[in-house]
Design a protein around this motif. Structure first.
Motif, short mmCIF file in Angstrom:
data_model
loop_
_atom_site.label_atom_id
_atom_site.label_comp_id
_atom_site.label_asym_id
_atom_site.label_seq_id
_atom_site.Cartn_x
_atom_site.Cartn_y
_atom_site.Cartn_z
N LEU A 1 0.92 -1.27 -0.10
CA LEU A 1 -0.12 0.04 -0.16
C LEU A 1 0.92 1.26 -0.02
O LEU A 1 0.64 2.32 -0.75
CB LEU A 1 -0.84 -0.04 1.19
CG LEU A 1 -2.13 -1.23 1.26
CD1 LEU A 1 -2.69 -1.08 2.44
CD2 LEU A 1 -2.97 -1.02 -0.16
N LEU B 1 2.23 1.61 -3.40
CA LEU B 1 1.33 2.26 -4.57
C LEU B 1 0.87 3.71 -4.33
O LEU B 1 0.76 4.37 -5.13
CB LEU B 1 0.04 1.31 -4.26
CG LEU B 1 0.17 -0.27 -4.95
CD1 LEU B 1 -1.22 -1.07 -4.34
CD2 LEU B 1 0.03 -0.09 -6.18
N ILE C 1 3.68 5.51 -5.91
CA ILE C 1 3.53 5.45 -7.67
C ILE C 1 2.33 6.52 -7.76
O ILE C 1 2.68 7.12 -8.63
CB ILE C 1 3.17 3.95 -7.76
CG1 ILE C 1 4.28 3.10 -7.52
CG2 ILE C 1 2.61 3.93 -9.34
CD1 ILE C 1 4.08 1.63 -7.96
N THR C 2 1.03 6.52 -7.01
CA THR C 2 0.20 7.36 -7.31
C THR C 2 0.49 9.03 -7.22
O THR C 2 0.22 9.80 -8.17
CB THR C 2 -1.22 7.27 -6.88
OG1 THR C 2 -0.92 7.00 -5.17
CG2 THR C 2 -1.81 5.83 -7.06
N PHE D 1 2.67 9.85 -10.12
CA PHE D 1 1.97 10.09 -11.33
C PHE D 1 1.61 11.31 -11.14
O PHE D 1 1.32 12.32 -12.19
CB PHE D 1 0.76 9.04 -11.65
CG PHE D 1 1.03 7.89 -12.17
CD1 PHE D 1 1.55 8.00 -13.68
CD2 PHE D 1 1.08 6.56 -11.65
CE1 PHE D 1 2.08 7.00 -14.26
CE2 PHE D 1 1.49 5.65 -12.32
CZ PHE D 1 2.03 5.54 -13.52
N ASP D 2 0.91 11.82 -9.90
CA ASP D 2 0.27 13.07 -9.73
C ASP D 2 1.45 14.34 -9.95
O ASP D 2 1.15 15.39 -10.20
CB ASP D 2 -0.19 13.05 -8.07
CG ASP D 2 -1.44 12.46 -8.17
OD1 ASP D 2 -2.13 12.12 -9.10
OD2 ASP D 2 -1.79 12.22 -7.15
N ILE E 1 5.37 13.37 -18.94
CA ILE E 1 5.65 11.95 -18.69
C ILE E 1 6.37 11.51 -19.31
O ILE E 1 6.67 11.64 -20.60
CB ILE E 1 4.13 11.86 -19.09
CG1 ILE E 1 2.89 12.13 -18.36
CG2 ILE E 1 4.14 9.91 -19.12
CD1 ILE E 1 1.29 11.77 -18.90
N GLU F 1 8.25 5.56 -20.54
CA GLU F 1 8.90 4.34 -20.11
C GLU F 1 8.68 4.10 -18.66
O GLU F 1 8.41 3.13 -18.14
CB GLU F 1 10.32 4.48 -20.59
CG GLU F 1 10.53 4.26 -22.08
CD GLU F 1 9.84 3.25 -22.70
OE1 GLU F 1 9.91 2.08 -22.30
OE2 GLU F 1 9.33 3.42 -23.81
N GLY G 1 6.83 5.84 -16.63
CA GLY G 1 5.35 5.87 -16.31
C GLY G 1 5.03 4.30 -16.59
O GLY G 1 4.19 3.52 -15.62
N LEU G 2 5.34 3.65 -17.64
CA LEU G 2 5.06 2.47 -17.78
C LEU G 2 5.33 1.23 -17.10
O LEU G 2 4.88 0.53 -16.38
CB LEU G 2 5.38 2.02 -19.46
CG LEU G 2 4.71 0.60 -20.09
CD1 LEU G 2 3.32 0.84 -20.04
CD2 LEU G 2 5.55 0.44 -21.47
N VAL H 1 3.41 1.92 -13.96
CA VAL H 1 2.07 1.07 -14.03
C VAL H 1 2.20 -0.30 -13.86
O VAL H 1 1.36 -1.03 -13.26
CB VAL H 1 1.57 1.32 -15.41
CG1 VAL H 1 0.44 0.56 -15.91
CG2 VAL H 1 1.04 2.80 -15.37
N ALA I 1 2.63 -1.14 -10.41
CA ALA I 1 1.49 -0.95 -9.40
C ALA I 1 0.49 -2.23 -9.80
O ALA I 1 0.00 -2.46 -8.82
CB ALA I 1 1.06 0.23 -10.07
N ILE J 1 -0.79 -4.52 -7.05
CA ILE J 1 -2.55 -4.48 -6.99
C ILE J 1 -2.96 -5.79 -6.87
O ILE J 1 -3.79 -6.33 -5.99
CB ILE J 1 -3.18 -3.48 -7.75
CG1 ILE J 1 -2.88 -2.16 -7.45
CG2 ILE J 1 -4.61 -3.99 -7.84
CD1 ILE J 1 -3.34 -1.06 -8.60
#
Lengths: 398, 72
Positions: B15, B18, B21-22, B25-26, B31, B34, B36-37, B40, B43, B47
């Motif tokens: 958690l 994660l 990670i979020t 992104f924020d 971006i 690579e 970001g991917l 993801v 994540a 998850i």
């Protein structure tokens, strides 16, 4: 021996024998003054009795065994009462009075004899207090010497307690000089019997009537009797010497019975007290026990409540923690969903797959029209690769 | 990947990661596709593992709950 009297010719001896049969039935008491006294070689005593004022005189004999019995030392001039019967002595035809008993006559004389004997025996220590023995505790086997006549025995038996006494009784004359031989024989008989206490009882009387109980031989028998002796001989002033020699002297048969009852009654009282104590103490213990029992009940109830409360608290804590944890899990679930959504939305590949492309000039992303000039070579990144193009026109939107 | 395996059973760690990670992104203004991917992908693994772990925990929790209710 029967003699046919009619037409019978007797020898002298036969006639004297006949006379003596008749004379033996003439048992009488003679009151007189002692005259001449002779002590025979065999111990028998020969004396004369005469009237004080008249001329009457009679020869008397008392056999040694009887003479020793009554403790009277015959002396000339002594006034006595002799009981017995007349008898003719065949060898000399002389009439003599055969005395079975002799006793001093006249109150003053009796008193004098009583005092002398009392003094003598006191000097010997027969009446000494230190000689007195206590009664055994809880006596059971009782020897009783008394006369079946009269109320004395009934008084004694009516008052003796029901403590399992084993009473043996010997009937004895208790009045007059004749009683001496009975009493002596009775005491001697009881010497051989297994008894705890000897009781000698009779009703009250004058010094004269109580004279058997002042007999020296009887007093000595009582004084040396193997077990304690209780005398219950009523009297006015001069205590019978037997009573003085006895270990206990009581005034009545009832008092003798009470004396025998004493240790038993004390025991009975003691047992009753013990019984009461046991009951009282047991009741006290019972009360304490009930109090303890009640306290325990209250304590148990309290403990039960405490347990119940603890259980409820635990349940509450459990429910709370379960609910809290459940809520936590739910929150985590929601967070995961949110993160998943955010990650999904932010996935660049998704954007490209939707038809969006990323334009850049020399690696720098073009966000506004000013970032590009006509003629620039633009790299377009799409979902499955890259497209290179040239800027022809720029049209900013106002 | 080794790190992902190590962390995949640790729900709290997952958690936390994660959340990072979020947040990443924020915060991105430009971006990096690579990167970001890669985030993801990480994540999505976390998850998935977290969901599995959450399911396990929930099952375990239900068992414990049953036992506790039976005892009290």
């Amino acid at each position: 021996m029967e003699f046919p009297v009619e037409n019978k010719i007797f020898s002298v001896s036969e006639f004297i024998a006949l006379l003596n049969i008749g004379l033996k039935k003439s048992v009488v008491k003679i009151l007189g003054e002692v005259g001449q006294v002779q002590f025979g070689p065999t111990g028998h005593v020969y004396f004369t009795l005469k009237d004080e004022n008249n001329q009457g005189l009679i020869n008397c004999i008392i056999w040694k065994s009887k003479y020793l019995l009554y403790g009277i030392k015959l002396q000339e001039g002594m006034k006595i009462m002799a009981s017995g019967h007349p008898e003719v002595y065949a060898p000399n035809g002389r009439l003599s009075f055969i005395s079975d008993t002799i006793e001093l006559a006249g109150e003053g004389t009796l008193k004098k004899q009583y005092d002398e004997l009392k003094k003598k025996l006191t000097t010997e220590g027969l009446f000494a207090p230190e000689k007195k023995r206590p009664l055994p505790e809880y006596p059971q086997k009782i020897g009783v010497i008394t006369s079946k006549q009269g109320a004395v025995l009934a008084d004694f038996l009516n008052n003796i307690g029901k403590f399992g006494f084993k009473i043996q009784m010997i009937d004895s004359r208790v009045e007059g000089q004749e009683a001496v031989s009975d009493l002596l024989a009775s005491v001697k008989t009881f010497r051989k019997k297994d008894i705890d206490v000897l009781v000698i009882i009779r009703g009250g009387g004058s010094l004269e009537s109580l004279m058997p109980f002042n007999n020296e031989l009887l007093v000595r028998e009582v004084a040396t009797f193997p077990v304690p002796v209780i005398a219950g001989i009523g009297h006015d002033k001069d205590t019978p010497l037997v009573a003085m020699a006895a270990d206990f002297s009581e005034s009545t048969p009832t008092a003798c019975a009470n004396l025998l009852n004493e240790s038993w009654e004390k025991l009975l009282l003691f047992l009753e007290r013990c019984e009461r104590n046991v009951i009282v103490r047991y009741e006290a213990i019972l009360v304490k026990y009930l109090a303890i029992e009640n306290k325990l009940k209250v304590a148990f109830e309290g403990f039960k409540n405490a347990l119940s409360n603890t259980k409820n608290s635990l349940k509450g804590y459990l429910d709370s923690s379960l609910a809290g944890f459940k809520s936590l899990l739910s929150t985590i679930d929601q967070n995961l969903a949110a993160v998943e959504k955010a990650v999904f939305l932010n996935n660049p590949e998704r954007q490209l797959r939707l038809g969006y492309s990323i334009a850049s000039i020399n690696g720098k992303i073009i966000r506004e029209t000013k970032d590009a000039d006509v003629g620039d070579i633009i790299d377009l990144k799409v979902s499955d690769g890259k497209i290179t193009s040239e800027v022809k026109n720029i049209h900013p939107v106002k | 990947m080794v790190k992902e395996k190590q962390d995949s059973k640790n729900l709290s760690g997952n958690l936390k990661r994660l959340a990072e990670i979020t947040e990443w992104f924020d915060k991105q203004e430009e971006i990096d596709v690579e990167e970001g991917l890669s985030k993801v992908k990480e994540a999505s693994i976390l998850i998935k593992a977290s969901k599995e772990r959450l399911k396990e925990v929930e099952n375990e929790f239900e068992e414990i709950k049953k036992e506790m209710n039976a005892e009290i």
